[in-house]
Design a protein around this motif. Structure first.
Motif, PDB file in Angstrom:
ATOM      1  N   MET A 255      -5.530   0.026  -0.269  1.00  0.00           N
ATOM      2  CA  MET A 255      -5.252   1.150  -1.163  1.00  0.00           C
ATOM      3  C   MET A 255      -5.207   2.464  -0.379  1.00  0.00           C
ATOM      4  O   MET A 255      -6.100   3.302  -0.479  1.00  0.00           O
ATOM      5  CB  MET A 255      -6.344   1.235  -2.227  1.00  0.00           C
ATOM      6  CG  MET A 255      -6.434   0.051  -3.157  1.00  0.00           C
ATOM      7  SD  MET A 255      -5.098   0.020  -4.351  1.00  0.00           S
ATOM      8  CE  MET A 255      -5.380   1.541  -5.218  1.00  0.00           C
TER       9      MET A 255
ATOM     10  N   LEU B  45      -1.040   0.026 -10.534  1.00  0.00           N
ATOM     11  CA  LEU B  45      -2.343  -0.551 -10.219  1.00  0.00           C
ATOM     12  C   LEU B  45      -2.847  -1.353 -11.415  1.00  0.00           C
ATOM     13  O   LEU B  45      -3.373  -2.465 -11.262  1.00  0.00           O
ATOM     14  CB  LEU B  45      -3.339   0.548  -9.845  1.00  0.00           C
ATOM     15  CG  LEU B  45      -4.765   0.073  -9.538  1.00  0.00           C
ATOM     16  CD1 LEU B  45      -4.770  -0.949  -8.403  1.00  0.00           C
ATOM     17  CD2 LEU B  45      -5.667   1.262  -9.196  1.00  0.00           C
TER      18      LEU B  45
ATOM     19  N   ASN C  38       0.818  -1.205   0.000  1.00  0.00           N
ATOM     20  CA  ASN C  38       0.000   0.000   0.000  1.00  0.00           C
ATOM     21  C   ASN C  38       0.851   1.254   0.000  1.00  0.00           C
ATOM     22  O   ASN C  38       0.403   2.330  -0.380  1.00  0.00           O
ATOM     23  CB  ASN C  38      -0.926   0.016   1.216  1.00  0.00           C
ATOM     24  CG  ASN C  38      -0.144   0.113   2.521  1.00  0.00           C
ATOM     25  OD1 ASN C  38       0.636  -0.767   2.823  1.00  0.00           O
ATOM     26  ND2 ASN C  38      -0.361   1.169   3.266  1.00  0.00           N
TER      27      ASN C  38
ATOM     28  N   LEU D 293      -9.947  -4.557  -4.062  1.00  0.00           N
ATOM     29  CA  LEU D 293      -9.294  -3.353  -3.566  1.00  0.00           C
ATOM     30  C   LEU D 293     -10.066  -2.833  -2.359  1.00  0.00           C
ATOM     31  O   LEU D 293     -11.305  -2.821  -2.364  1.00  0.00           O
ATOM     32  CB  LEU D 293      -9.265  -2.277  -4.656  1.00  0.00           C
ATOM     33  CG  LEU D 293      -8.720  -2.695  -6.024  1.00  0.00           C
ATOM     34  CD1 LEU D 293      -8.858  -1.551  -7.023  1.00  0.00           C
ATOM     35  CD2 LEU D 293      -7.271  -3.154  -5.914  1.00  0.00           C
TER      36      LEU D 293
ATOM     37  N   TYR E 224     -14.118  -2.183  -5.236  1.00  0.00           N
ATOM     38  CA  TYR E 224     -13.384  -1.314  -4.313  1.00  0.00           C
ATOM     39  C   TYR E 224     -14.268  -1.037  -3.109  1.00  0.00           C
ATOM     40  O   TYR E 224     -15.388  -0.540  -3.255  1.00  0.00           O
ATOM     41  CB  TYR E 224     -12.994  -0.002  -4.984  1.00  0.00           C
ATOM     42  CG  TYR E 224     -12.406   1.008  -4.012  1.00  0.00           C
ATOM     43  CD1 TYR E 224     -11.228   0.717  -3.315  1.00  0.00           C
ATOM     44  CD2 TYR E 224     -13.034   2.231  -3.773  1.00  0.00           C
ATOM     45  CE1 TYR E 224     -10.688   1.624  -2.410  1.00  0.00           C
ATOM     46  CE2 TYR E 224     -12.498   3.145  -2.881  1.00  0.00           C
ATOM     47  CZ  TYR E 224     -11.326   2.831  -2.207  1.00  0.00           C
ATOM     48  OH  TYR E 224     -10.803   3.721  -1.293  1.00  0.00           O
TER      49      TYR E 224
ATOM     50  N   TYR F  74      -0.463   5.717  -3.577  1.00  0.00           N
ATOM     51  CA  TYR F  74      -0.791   5.747  -4.998  1.00  0.00           C
ATOM     52  C   TYR F  74      -0.759   7.162  -5.568  1.00  0.00           C
ATOM     53  O   TYR F  74      -1.212   7.395  -6.677  1.00  0.00           O
ATOM     54  CB  TYR F  74      -2.133   5.061  -5.235  1.00  0.00           C
ATOM     55  CG  TYR F  74      -1.969   3.564  -5.165  1.00  0.00           C
ATOM     56  CD1 TYR F  74      -1.737   2.819  -6.305  1.00  0.00           C
ATOM     57  CD2 TYR F  74      -1.953   2.903  -3.943  1.00  0.00           C
ATOM     58  CE1 TYR F  74      -1.522   1.451  -6.247  1.00  0.00           C
ATOM     59  CE2 TYR F  74      -1.734   1.529  -3.861  1.00  0.00           C
ATOM     60  CZ  TYR F  74      -1.520   0.814  -5.023  1.00  0.00           C
ATOM     61  OH  TYR F  74      -1.292  -0.545  -4.955  1.00  0.00           O
TER      62      TYR F  74
END
Length: 361
Positions: free
Chosen positions: A110, A236, A84, A252, A286, A115
Motif C-alpha cells: 500500500m 481498496l 500498489n 495490507l 495493516y 491510493y
C-alpha cells in the motif's frame, strides 16, 4: 437501421482483427520492458498450486525467490507488480490470480501515492502493462481496460507503445520482440534494464543497485482530511470485498520508507490511522514497516535505498527477511502488531534509521 449496420460492421472488423492477432500469438499491449514480463508470468495454469500472492513493486520484496528463509513457510507464492501504483489493478489482479490459483492469502503493498490518485489513467503505463500476461479470453482483462480508460483504452490492442515509451529507433526491435520471443515464459532477456543496475533474481524479484543521490524529499504530503482519495477508497473496498467473498485472507502492508522521508512527509500519520481503522473494520491487518520497532533486525542504512523512497536490492533482501519472519510469527498465533509503533512520532524519536541525519538536506 443504417446506424445498426455501421455498428455491426465495426464489431465484425474488431472481432476479425482480434481473431487474427490471437492466431498470431500477438503480444497485445505496449512493449517489451521489465514490468510486463514480471506481471503475470506466475499467474498461469502451470503454477495453479500457488496459495499466496504478493502484490507490490518487484524491486521491494524478494518473497518468492529461493531465499534461505522461505522453506519454513511450506507454501508456493506468486509475486506480482504494480497494483500498489493503481488501486483498480489490485481488484483485477486478485480476480485473475484467484481464477488460476487456489489463493488463500493476498499480501497487498500500500504505497500511499497510488491510493491518492483520482483515476487509473493517471498512471497509464504501469496499469496498461498489467494486462500483458492475462489470458487473452479473460473477462478481467477487458473489464480492467474499460475501467482504465473507456473505449480509448482499447486502442492499445492495435497500437502498442502508444504511450510514447519507445523511441522511434527502438520500434523495429520492439516489434520483433513482440512478434517472436518477447513474452516466451522461459525468456528473461527483456526483463531488466541492465545498464541501470537491474538484474533478475527469479520468481518476480528484480535486484536493483544504486543509492540515493539527493535528499529524502517527499513525493506527496498527506491530506489529513482525506488520507486516501475517493478513488483509492473505492478500489481498496472492492479488493477487500472480493477477498472476503472468496475466502481469501487479505494483508495490507507498506514497505519501509526511510525515516527522513517520513520526517519530510506532512501528516503521514493520517494515512497510517486511516488504514489501521480500515483493517479493523474489514477483518484484516495493516503493517507499516516504516514504523517497525526493532532497528537492529531491520537495520536499513542509507545505502539500502536506491532513491528517496525505493529500496535497492540489498535493502529488499533485508526487508524480505523481516516480512517473512512477521508472516511466520503471525501464522504461529503471535500478535505481530506489537512489532510496530503506533505513530510516526514514536518511530522518529525512538528508533529512526540512518537516513534521519539527512532529513534537513
Amino acid at each position: 437501421m443504417k446506424m445498426l449496420r455501421k455498428l455491426s460492421a465495426v464489431l465484425l472488423f474488431a472481432a476479425l482483427t482480434l481473431a487474427v492477432l490471437a492466431a498470431a500469438n500477438f503480444c497485445w499491449w505496449t512493449m517489451c520492458t521489465p514490468t510486463p514480463a514480471r506481471c503475470y508470468r506466475s499467474c498461469t495454469p502451470t503454477r495453479a498450486r500457488s496459495t499466496r500472492c504478493f502484490w507490490g513493486r518487484p524491486t521491494v520484496t524478494a518473497v518468492s525467490t529461493p531465499m534461505p528463509w522461505t522453506p519454513r513457510w511450506g507454501l508456493t507464492a506468486l509475486t506480482q507488480d504494480r497494483p500498489n501504483s493503481c488501486p483498480t489493478a489490485a481488484t483485477t489482479c486478485c480476480g485473475e490470480a484467484a481464477a488460476q490459483n487456489q489463493l488463500k492469502t493476498v499480501y497487498l503493498e500500500m504505497f500511499y501515492t497510488g491510493y491518492n490518485q483520482s483515476a487509473s489513467k493517471n498512471v497509464p503505463l504501469a496499469c496498461y502493462l498489467l494486462t500483458d500476461h492475462m489470458r487473452w479470453n479473460s473477462p478481467n482483462r477487458y473489464a480492467y481496460q474499460a475501467e482504465m480508460g473507456g473505449m480509448a483504452a482499447f486502442a492499445d490492442l492495435l497500437l502498442p507503445a502508444r504511450h510514447g515509451v519507445a523511441e522511434p529507433q527502438e520500434m523495429p526491435a520492439l516489434w520483433r520482440a513482440k512478434l517472436t520471443d518477447g513474452y516466451v515464459l522461459s525468456n528473461y532477456s527483456y526483463l531488466t534494464y541492465a545498464d541501470e543496475g537491474e538484474s533478475y533474481r527469479g520468481r518476480g524479484f528484480v535486484y536493483t543497485s544504486g543509492a540515493p543521490e539527493n535528499a529524502f524529499h517527499t513525493l506527496l504530503d498527506v491530506n489529513p482530511e482525506a488520507p486516501l482519495s475517493d478513488f483509492g477508497w473505492e478500489y481498496l473496498r472492492k479488493t477487500a470485498a472480493f477477498c472476503q467473498e472468496n475466502g481469501i485472507n487479505l494483508v495490507l502492508f507498506t514497505a519501509p520508507l526511510p525515516s527522513a522521508y517520513l520526517y519530510n512527509t506532512a501528516d503521514y500519520q493520517a494515512y497510517v490511522d486511516a488504514l489501521q481503522n480500515f483493517a479493523a473494520e474489514n477483518n484484516t491487518v495493516y503493517w507499516d514497516f516504516s514504523l517497525y520497532k526493532d532497528v537492529d533486525t531491520l537495520n536499513l542504512l542509507v545505502g539500502d535505498f536506491s532513491d528517496a523512497h525505493h529500496l535497492n536490492g540489498q535493502g529488499a533482501e533485508k526487508f524480505t527477511a523481516v516480512l517473512c519472519d512477521t508472516i511466520a510469527r503471525e501464522n504461529a498465533g503471535e500478535d505481530v502488531s506489537t512489532l510496530f509503533y503506533d505513530t510516526v512520532e514514536e518511530k522518529l524519536e525512538l528508533t529512526p534509521d540512518q537516513s534521519i541525519a539527512m532529513a534537513h538536506l
